[in-house]
Motif scaffolding. Structure first.
Motif, PDB file in Angstrom:
ATOM      1  N   ILE A 198     -12.024  26.550  27.466  1.00  0.00           N
ATOM      2  CA  ILE A 198     -11.248  27.231  28.417  1.00  0.00           C
ATOM      3  C   ILE A 198     -10.041  28.083  27.546  1.00  0.00           C
ATOM      4  O   ILE A 198      -9.870  29.165  27.920  1.00  0.00           O
ATOM      5  N   THR A 240     -10.753  31.315  25.716  1.00  0.00           N
ATOM      6  CA  THR A 240     -11.167  32.465  26.407  1.00  0.00           C
ATOM      7  C   THR A 240      -9.915  33.501  26.512  1.00  0.00           C
ATOM      8  O   THR A 240     -10.247  34.733  26.673  1.00  0.00           O
ATOM      9  N   CYS A 295      -7.979  33.246  28.908  1.00  0.00           N
ATOM     10  CA  CYS A 295      -7.572  33.448  30.418  1.00  0.00           C
ATOM     11  C   CYS A 295      -7.011  32.172  30.878  1.00  0.00           C
ATOM     12  O   CYS A 295      -7.139  31.921  32.044  1.00  0.00           O
ATOM     13  N   ALA A 296      -6.555  31.169  30.231  1.00  0.00           N
ATOM     14  CA  ALA A 296      -6.083  30.012  30.417  1.00  0.00           C
ATOM     15  C   ALA A 296      -4.627  29.796  29.818  1.00  0.00           C
ATOM     16  O   ALA A 296      -4.428  30.088  28.579  1.00  0.00           O
ATOM     17  N   ASP A 356      -2.352  32.612  34.892  1.00  0.00           N
ATOM     18  CA  ASP A 356      -3.244  31.610  34.405  1.00  0.00           C
ATOM     19  C   ASP A 356      -4.595  31.823  35.228  1.00  0.00           C
ATOM     20  O   ASP A 356      -4.628  31.184  36.390  1.00  0.00           O
ATOM     21  N   GLU A 357      -5.377  32.773  35.006  1.00  0.00           N
ATOM     22  CA  GLU A 357      -6.400  33.056  35.663  1.00  0.00           C
ATOM     23  C   GLU A 357      -7.339  31.971  36.082  1.00  0.00           C
ATOM     24  O   GLU A 357      -8.157  31.922  37.160  1.00  0.00           O
ATOM     25  N   ASN A 358      -7.621  31.290  34.830  1.00  0.00           N
ATOM     26  CA  ASN A 358      -8.681  30.002  35.177  1.00  0.00           C
ATOM     27  C   ASN A 358      -8.096  29.236  36.167  1.00  0.00           C
ATOM     28  O   ASN A 358      -8.652  28.842  37.047  1.00  0.00           O
ATOM     29  N   THR A 369      -9.824  28.132  39.695  1.00  0.00           N
ATOM     30  CA  THR A 369     -10.278  26.648  40.112  1.00  0.00           C
ATOM     31  C   THR A 369      -9.241  26.217  41.463  1.00  0.00           C
ATOM     32  O   THR A 369      -9.810  25.471  42.149  1.00  0.00           O
ATOM     33  N   PHE A 390     -10.327  36.682  37.157  1.00  0.00           N
ATOM     34  CA  PHE A 390     -10.845  35.889  35.957  1.00  0.00           C
ATOM     35  C   PHE A 390     -11.967  36.812  35.182  1.00  0.00           C
ATOM     36  O   PHE A 390     -11.903  36.791  33.896  1.00  0.00           O
ATOM     37  N   TRP A 395     -11.822  37.877  31.380  1.00  0.00           N
ATOM     38  CA  TRP A 395     -12.807  37.640  30.360  1.00  0.00           C
ATOM     39  C   TRP A 395     -13.354  38.706  29.625  1.00  0.00           C
ATOM     40  O   TRP A 395     -13.367  38.609  28.376  1.00  0.00           O
TER      41      TRP A 395
END
Length: 82
Positions: A27, A30, A32-33, A39-41, A45, A64, A68
């Protein structure tokens, strides 16, 4: 198992939990975290955790997806946009 042994086992488990596992590493790779301010991830979630329905998280999923693509993960993972 003595109380001392139990304490050591608990401490070891807590230390292990602080280390990123393979999933976390993937993660984080990527881009993206764990980035500030977004913090898109986690947002994606968290939305699913709160609503239990991905259809209600379309905005978070799109953000996200853009992250990505911005980090060229589709090329890195040979992923095709459906």
């Amino acid at each position: 198992m003595s109380n001392e042994e139990k304490g050591k086992a608990t401490t070891q488990t807590a230390q292990d939990d602080d280390e990123p596992d393979e999933w976390d590493k993937r993660i984080f790779s990527t881009g993206c975290a764990d980035t500030q301010p977004a913090d898109e991830n986690a947002k994606m979630t968290d939305c699913y955790y709160d609503k239990k329905d991905w259809r209600q998280c379309k905005k978070e999923m799109e953000i996200f997806r853009e992250c990505w693509k911005k980090h060229h993960n589709d090329e890195r993972t040979s992923m095709k946009d459906a």
